[in-house]
Motif scaffolding. Structure first.
Motif, mmCIF file in Angstrom:
data_model
loop_
_atom_site.group_PDB
_atom_site.id
_atom_site.type_symbol
_atom_site.label_atom_id
_atom_site.label_comp_id
_atom_site.label_asym_id
_atom_site.label_seq_id
_atom_site.Cartn_x
_atom_site.Cartn_y
_atom_site.Cartn_z
ATOM 1 N N LEU A 362 4.694 10.845 -3.134
ATOM 2 C CA LEU A 362 4.872 10.212 -1.820
ATOM 3 C C LEU A 362 3.583 10.254 -1.018
ATOM 4 C CD1 LEU A 362 8.273 11.174 -0.136
ATOM 5 C CD2 LEU A 362 7.302 8.889 -0.381
ATOM 6 N N SER A 363 2.869 11.381 -1.096
ATOM 7 C CA SER A 363 1.633 11.487 -0.315
ATOM 8 C C SER A 363 0.628 10.435 -0.794
ATOM 9 C CB SER A 363 1.044 12.906 -0.389
ATOM 10 O OG SER A 363 0.492 13.148 -1.653
ATOM 11 N N VAL A 364 0.589 10.173 -2.098
ATOM 12 C CA VAL A 364 -0.300 9.132 -2.635
ATOM 13 C C VAL A 364 0.158 7.754 -2.145
ATOM 14 C CG1 VAL A 364 -1.160 8.026 -4.742
ATOM 15 C CG2 VAL A 364 -0.848 10.518 -4.675
ATOM 16 N N ALA A 365 1.471 7.522 -2.225
ATOM 17 C CA ALA A 365 2.001 6.206 -1.817
ATOM 18 C C ALA A 365 1.768 5.975 -0.323
ATOM 19 C CB ALA A 365 3.486 6.116 -2.160
ATOM 20 N N TYR A 366 1.951 7.019 0.503
ATOM 21 C CA TYR A 366 1.688 6.871 1.942
ATOM 22 C C TYR A 366 0.206 6.611 2.190
ATOM 23 C CZ TYR A 366 6.361 8.477 3.391
ATOM 24 O OH TYR A 366 7.705 8.586 3.617
ATOM 25 N N ALA A 367 -0.639 7.346 1.479
ATOM 26 C CA ALA A 367 -2.075 7.161 1.676
ATOM 27 C C ALA A 367 -2.489 5.741 1.285
ATOM 28 C CB ALA A 367 -2.856 8.197 0.871
ATOM 29 N N LYS A 368 -1.920 5.248 0.175
ATOM 30 C CA LYS A 368 -2.279 3.893 -0.284
ATOM 31 C C LYS A 368 -1.771 2.813 0.647
ATOM 32 C CE LYS A 368 -3.150 4.370 -5.198
ATOM 33 N NZ LYS A 368 -2.851 3.911 -6.558
ATOM 34 N N THR A 369 -0.736 3.130 1.416
ATOM 35 C CA THR A 369 -0.206 2.123 2.348
ATOM 36 C C THR A 369 -0.639 2.425 3.784
ATOM 37 O OG1 THR A 369 1.893 3.365 2.399
ATOM 38 C CG2 THR A 369 1.777 1.476 0.914
ATOM 39 N N GLY A 370 -1.652 3.299 3.917
ATOM 40 C CA GLY A 370 -2.267 3.525 5.224
ATOM 41 C C GLY A 370 -1.490 4.404 6.196
#
Ligand SMILES: [Zn+2]
Length: 426
Positions: A362-370
């Motif tokens: 999730l932390s990667v997905a949040y980071a990738k979506t700003g």
């Protein structure tokens, strides 16, 4: 199942959809007989090779991987579950509640796991855990008096008989620890320390079993799910060669093939891993957990698109399973579809916040979506879940600064921050 090597005394859970389903099948009749709701009490594995099982609140029964591997049969595992269930139903937790952590948040659960790791003998340094002044309170949380042990033993035998499970399993658990009374405390398994066992308790248990116990046959379902849980755990923790030598002696052919698939996969032998798991799926075509293992094999062999398809099928077969949904999210992330991944992973987290891999993805997905504030809060929760309170506190502080004050995620960050401050205070 996570393959990453974890230090022996790290405070962490092993989350595996297949094993947890098997444990739930074994726990179900026992929990009902104890008057507990199987939907509300989860049996979860702690990644620790020492022998222990414990409860810290009314919603979780924790079992060390070392204990699951060592137990001789299904009924002895059901005896362990019955004993821990009895600590819940007999009110042995209520007098400890309030002043210590509860397992209802990432930080609270992390503290309990840290205490369990410390109790298992690793101490704080080995686990990188700072549990500070709460340490002694948490040790108390995880241990029981002799009177509590006697009452839990007696209740557990009643639950087993009521559930149609042979209570001889309880005697077999005691026999596993025979001889440890003579050892110094530091050499005993933590189960001995948290559940003081002695000759009187053993004799009393044999009396209960003789009084209540009929010669109950083991159910085929219990035998199957026990073999499957133990077989999968050993396939991922023992050397692949060990598994491949023994897999053919498994209780059923599908379990043999599942174990071979895991062993081949760990040897990076994709061809044989797929042939084995496809063989297992041929025997049980609608088994979401074999599908989940196939998804993992594909994902870890860098076949992201195939993994997405396989996890999607598994998720269709078990739509409410958060661990499988987490696998789907992980595959979508690997396939470079961060928005789809985010949707699957958020659903997985809403259903079950205890999966560190989902929090990491999730932390990667949040980071990738700003969404940096959201990335910080799930990172804080992941560290908290692992008992790494100092790192958890740093990320929680960042999340609190970034997120809208008073929002749900802001409150989650605040909870981690407060627990981290309390935990690291000396
Ligand atoms: Zn006990």
């Amino acid at each position: 199942m996570a393959l990453a090597a974890v230090p022996a005394r790290a405070a962490s859970l092993i989350r595996d959809a297949d094993i947890e389903y098997a444990l739930a099948q074994l726990a179900d009749p026992i929990l009902r007989a104890a008057g507990l709701s199987p939907a509300q009490v989860r049996v979860i594995l702690v990644n620790d090779s020492s022998l222990n099982a414990f409860v810290a609140d009314t919603q979780h029964i924790f079992i060390h991987t070392g204990l699951l591997l060592k137990l001789p049969n299904a009924r002895s595992l059901q005896a362990v579950i019955a004993h821990e269930a009895a600590h819940i139903t007999n009110g042995h937790l209520t007098r400890r509640a309030g002043n210590v952590a509860s397992a209802r948040t990432a930080a609270g659960l992390g503290m309990i796991l840290a205490a369990a790791a410390a109790a298992a003998g690793g101490g704080q340094a080995a686990a990188g855990v700072a549990i500070g002044t709460q340490s002694s309170a948490l040790r108390v949380l995880l241990s029981h008096s002799r009177a509590e042990e006697a009452s839990a033993d007696q209740s557990s035998v009643r639950y087993m008989v009521r559930a149609g499970v042979n209570p001889q399993g309880a005697v077999e658990v005691h026999e596993m620890f025979k001889g440890q009374e003579a050892l110094s405390v530091s050499r005993q398994d933590p189960y001995m320390r948290s559940h003081p066992l002695n000759r009187d308790r053993m004799r009393a248990m044999q009396g209960f079993v003789a009084a209540y116990g009929k010669d109950l046959p083991d159910s085929n379902a219990a035998l199957y799910w026990f073999a499957r849980a133990q077989g999968k755990l050993s396939a991922f923790t023992r050397a692949p060669g060990w598994t491949l030598r023994r897999a053919k002696d498994s209780a059923t052919q599908d379990i043999a093939l599942m174990r071979q698939a895991a062993a081949h996969h760990r040897q990076s032998d994709l061809k044989n891993a797929l042939a084995s798991i496809d063989g297992a799926l041929k025997l049980r075509p609608r088994d979401p957990f074999y599908m989940d293992l196939k998804g993992q094999i594909l994902l870890e062999s860098r076949q992201a698109a195939g993994a997405v398809n396989t996890y999607a099928q598994a998720s269709k077969l078990a739509p409410r399973n958060a661990l499988i949904l987490g696998g789907l999210g992980r595959a979508l992330l690997a396939a470079d579809r961060p928005r789809d991944a985010l949707s699957a992973l958020e659903k997985a987290r809403d259903r079950d916040w205890r999966d560190a891999r989902v929090l990491r993805d999730l932390s990667v997905a949040y980071a990738k979506t700003g969404q940096t504030g959201m990335a910080s809060v799930v990172t804080a929760e992941r560290y908290a879940l692992q008992g790494r309170m100092k790192d958890a506190g740093l990320h929680a502080k960042r999340a609190v600064d970034l997120l809208p004050r008073g929002s749900g995620p802001w409150q989650r960050a605040q909870d981690v921050l407060l627990t981290a401050e309390r935990a690291t205070k000396r």
